[in-house]
Design an enzyme around this catalytic site. Structure first.
Site, short mmCIF file in Angstrom:
data_model
loop_
_atom_site.label_atom_id
_atom_site.label_comp_id
_atom_site.label_asym_id
_atom_site.label_seq_id
_atom_site.Cartn_x
_atom_site.Cartn_y
_atom_site.Cartn_z
N GLY A 173 0.85 -1.19 0.00
CA GLY A 173 0.00 0.00 0.00
C GLY A 173 0.88 1.24 0.00
N TRP B 200 2.10 3.17 2.51
CA TRP B 200 3.22 3.20 3.46
C TRP B 200 4.22 2.07 3.19
CZ3 TRP B 200 6.25 6.17 5.52
CH2 TRP B 200 6.83 6.05 6.78
N LYS C 173 -0.68 1.83 12.71
CA LYS C 173 -0.98 2.69 13.86
C LYS C 173 -2.41 2.40 14.30
CE LYS C 173 2.29 6.20 12.36
NZ LYS C 173 2.51 7.50 11.71
N SER D 18 5.29 10.88 9.39
CA SER D 18 5.86 10.45 8.11
C SER D 18 4.76 10.14 7.12
CB SER D 18 6.68 9.17 8.35
OG SER D 18 5.92 8.25 9.13
N LYS E 195 -3.13 9.26 18.14
CA LYS E 195 -3.16 10.51 17.37
C LYS E 195 -4.09 10.42 16.16
CE LYS E 195 -0.88 9.33 13.58
NZ LYS E 195 -1.26 9.54 12.20
N ASP F 126 3.86 13.28 15.67
CA ASP F 126 2.89 12.75 14.70
C ASP F 126 1.53 13.43 14.88
OD1 ASP F 126 2.22 11.20 12.57
OD2 ASP F 126 2.38 9.28 13.61
N THR G 271 -0.42 15.22 11.77
CA THR G 271 -1.73 14.78 11.24
C THR G 271 -2.88 15.67 11.67
OG1 THR G 271 -1.46 13.04 12.88
CG2 THR G 271 -1.37 12.37 10.64
N SER H 171 -3.19 14.19 5.64
CA SER H 171 -3.53 13.07 6.53
C SER H 171 -4.93 12.57 6.17
CB SER H 171 -3.51 13.52 7.99
OG SER H 171 -4.36 12.68 8.76
N ARG H 172 -5.02 11.24 5.99
CA ARG H 172 -6.34 10.67 5.65
C ARG H 172 -7.30 10.75 6.82
NH1 ARG H 172 -3.38 5.34 3.82
NH2 ARG H 172 -2.45 5.92 5.82
N ASN H 173 -6.76 10.66 8.04
CA ASN H 173 -7.63 10.80 9.22
C ASN H 173 -8.17 12.22 9.31
OD1 ASN H 173 -7.56 8.17 10.86
ND2 ASN H 173 -5.42 8.49 10.31
N1 LIG Z 1 0.24 6.20 4.48
C1 LIG Z 1 1.01 6.79 5.38
O1 LIG Z 1 1.48 7.92 5.17
C2 LIG Z 1 1.33 6.09 6.66
C3 LIG Z 1 0.61 4.99 7.09
N2 LIG Z 1 0.91 4.40 8.28
C4 LIG Z 1 0.17 3.24 8.77
O2 LIG Z 1 0.46 2.12 7.96
C5 LIG Z 1 -0.65 1.23 7.92
C6 LIG Z 1 -0.96 0.91 6.46
O3 LIG Z 1 -1.30 2.12 5.85
P1 LIG Z 1 -1.18 2.39 4.30
O4 LIG Z 1 -0.10 1.60 3.67
O5 LIG Z 1 -1.11 3.85 4.14
O6 LIG Z 1 -2.59 1.85 3.80
P2 LIG Z 1 -3.04 1.54 2.31
O7 LIG Z 1 -4.53 1.53 2.35
O8 LIG Z 1 -2.36 2.42 1.36
O9 LIG Z 1 -2.50 0.05 2.06
C7 LIG Z 1 -2.96 -1.04 2.83
C8 LIG Z 1 -2.16 -2.28 2.47
O10 LIG Z 1 -2.62 -3.37 3.28
C9 LIG Z 1 -2.99 -4.44 2.40
N3 LIG Z 1 -4.07 -5.20 3.01
C10 LIG Z 1 -5.34 -4.78 3.25
N4 LIG Z 1 -6.05 -5.80 3.78
C11 LIG Z 1 -5.21 -6.86 3.88
C12 LIG Z 1 -5.35 -8.19 4.35
N5 LIG Z 1 -6.50 -8.64 4.82
N6 LIG Z 1 -4.27 -9.00 4.30
C13 LIG Z 1 -3.09 -8.55 3.84
N7 LIG Z 1 -2.88 -7.31 3.37
C14 LIG Z 1 -3.94 -6.48 3.40
C15 LIG Z 1 -3.41 -3.76 1.11
O11 LIG Z 1 -3.41 -4.67 0.03
C16 LIG Z 1 -2.33 -2.72 1.01
O12 LIG Z 1 -1.10 -3.27 0.57
C17 LIG Z 1 -1.79 1.95 8.66
O13 LIG Z 1 -1.89 1.44 9.95
C18 LIG Z 1 -1.35 3.40 8.70
O14 LIG Z 1 -1.83 4.07 9.85
C19 LIG Z 1 1.93 4.86 9.05
C20 LIG Z 1 2.69 5.94 8.66
C21 LIG Z 1 2.44 6.63 7.44
O1 LIG Z 2 0.44 8.38 10.19
C1 LIG Z 2 0.60 9.11 9.26
C2 LIG Z 2 1.67 10.11 9.20
O2 LIG Z 2 2.57 9.98 10.25
C3 LIG Z 2 -0.34 9.06 8.13
O3 LIG Z 2 -1.50 9.67 8.53
P1 LIG Z 2 -2.88 9.27 7.88
O4 LIG Z 2 -3.04 7.79 8.07
O5 LIG Z 2 -3.89 10.06 8.63
O6 LIG Z 2 -2.80 9.64 6.43
#
Ligand SMILES: NC(=O)C1=CN([C@@H]2O[C@H](COP(=O)(O)OP(=O)(O)OC[C@H]3O[C@@H](n4cnc5c(N)ncnc54)[C@H](O)[C@@H]3O)[C@@H](O)[C@H]2O)C=CC1
Ligand SMILES: O=C(CO)COP(=O)(O)O
Length: 329
Positions: free
Chosen positions: A13, A15, A107, A137, A190, A243, A247, A253-255
């Site tokens: 995804g 991150w 998170k 980040s 957060k 953080d 956010t 930030s999506r939240n």
């Molecule tokens: N996007 C960002 O800027 C940041 C995100 N995070 C945290 O990282 C985590 C993931 O966020 P993102 O990558 O942004 O989300 P995203 O929605 O972009 O990607 C989600 C990923 O999880 C996979 N996934 C979903 N359901 C699944 C399942 N049942 N089994 C296996 N894989 C599955 C998807 O295929 C995808 O690869 C969240 O907890 C978010 O809070 C932390 C810091 C920054």
């Molecule tokens: O955790 C994040 C940045 O540190 C990403 O925030 P969002 O999930 O709200 O986009």
């Protein structure tokens, strides 16, 4: 701790893709595992994630759908939503070598069980070494190589330091810590507060209200953190206050943007616009945990009530503003 020459990233995804880029730039051999067939195909063929368009994968990243292949890496980043972590770690556990570091990057807190991310790892993969990566980040910033600092925590300081070394690539600067609970708790909390901040923005309540919301939100984070074993210094650091500031201040930030849409009158069902807003999943469990220890968290409570359809945005704002006056500390 052995040198970590290979790293697997589970989750392509936004991150996961950004972290895979970072690890590749840090000189590691990277295996990017994606469970979704469509996204895996896009990653393999177009070298781009559906969740982070416009970012071309570094050549050192190998895309796979074979979990056993990913499991052979020296360390594994778990970059999937908090509520699916248990299922993925349970599949992964029998495939990894003993003492493989599994680094949670989500998170959130698990609904139903009230488990933090590293507790799920410890339960489902008892032979692994749990760790957590969190901090201010945005995936798009990190993928572009913009300067970013995060925290990696593990109970063993040497492990935390080795992991930080392994993924440090100059512009991406991980600090290390042994306060695992503090780091994971800040990121989960957060996200709920960022929804509240977004509501303030969506309702056009002004910059003063946003600062008040963020600051009183931080007071809630600290109360919750102290009750659940976080160090105050950690909550004041990158994974807590850092953080929260990030956010609670931008629709990047999506939240925050989910909250903004709610503030503008969109329904809970549509306000995320199909994007992951982890705070929406964490809000009810955060509240249950706060109630269990008698912790006052009125902002988080208001968010949870709005999301559950128990109150409206306007009524929640009214209730917050008419709370009895009290000492700030
Ligand atoms: N996007 C960002 O800027 C940041 C995100 N995070 C945290 O990282 C985590 C993931 O966020 P993102 O990558 O942004 O989300 P995203 O929605 O972009 O990607 C989600 C990923 O999880 C996979 N996934 C979903 N359901 C699944 C399942 N049942 N089994 C296996 N894989 C599955 C998807 O295929 C995808 O690869 C969240 O907890 C978010 O809070 C932390 C810091 C920054
Ligand atoms: O955790 C994040 C940045 O540190 C990403 O925030 P969002 O999930 O709200 O986009």
């Amino acid at each position: 701790m052995t040198m970590m020459s290979s790293i697997a990233v589970l989750g392509g995804g936004a991150w996961g893709t950004a972290l895979a880029q970072t690890c590749a730039r840090a000189g590691r051999k990277v295996m990017l595992w994606e469970h979704d067939a469509g996204n895996a195909q896009q990653l393999a063929n177009a070298r781009e994630s559906l969740f982070l368009p416009g970012v071309k994968l570094e050549p050192a990243i190998q895309v796979t759908r074979d979990l056993a292949e990913a499991a052979r890496a020296d360390a594994i980043l778990l970059v999937i939503p908090a509520q699916v972590l248990r299922a993925v770690v349970s599949q992964l556990a029998p495939l990894i070598a003993p003492r493989t570091p599994l680094i949670a990057c989500a998170k959130g807190i698990e609904r139903g069980t009230h488990r933090f991310m590293t507790e799920i790892i410890a339960e489902c993969a008892p032979e692994a070494v749990p760790a957590i990566l969190s901090g201010p980040s945005f995936a798009a910033d990190v993928a572009r190589g913009l300067p970013t600092a995060v925290t990696i925590a593990a109970t063993d300081a040497a492990v935390a330091e080795a992991l930080a070394q392994a993924i440090n690539c100059g512009s991406f600067r991980p600090y290390h810590s042994t306060d695992v609970r503090g780091v994971e708790l800040g990121g989960a909390t957060k996200n709920v507060l960022a929804i509240a901040a977004g509501i303030v923005e969506g309702k056009k309540l002004g910059a003063s209200a946003l600062a008040a919301m963020t600051t009183r939100g931080f007071a809630e984070l600290v109360r919750f953190g102290k009750a659940y074993g976080a160090k105050t210094e950690t909550m004041m650091g990158l994974s807590g206050l850092g953080d929260l500031i990030l956010t609670c201040g931008t629709p990047q930030s999506r939240n925050f943007s989910f909250g903004m849409a709610l503030g503008k009158g969109e329904s809970v069902d549509t306000a995320s616009h199909g994007k992951l807003a982890e705070g929406a999943f964490t809000a009810p469990v955060l509240l249950e945990m706060a109630h269990a220890k008698n912790i006052e968290m009125p902002i988080s409570e208001a968010v949870a009530a709005v999301l559950a359809g128990q109150t409206t945005v306007d009524a929640a704002i009214g209730a917050l503003l008419t709370r009895p006056l009290k000492s700030e500390l």
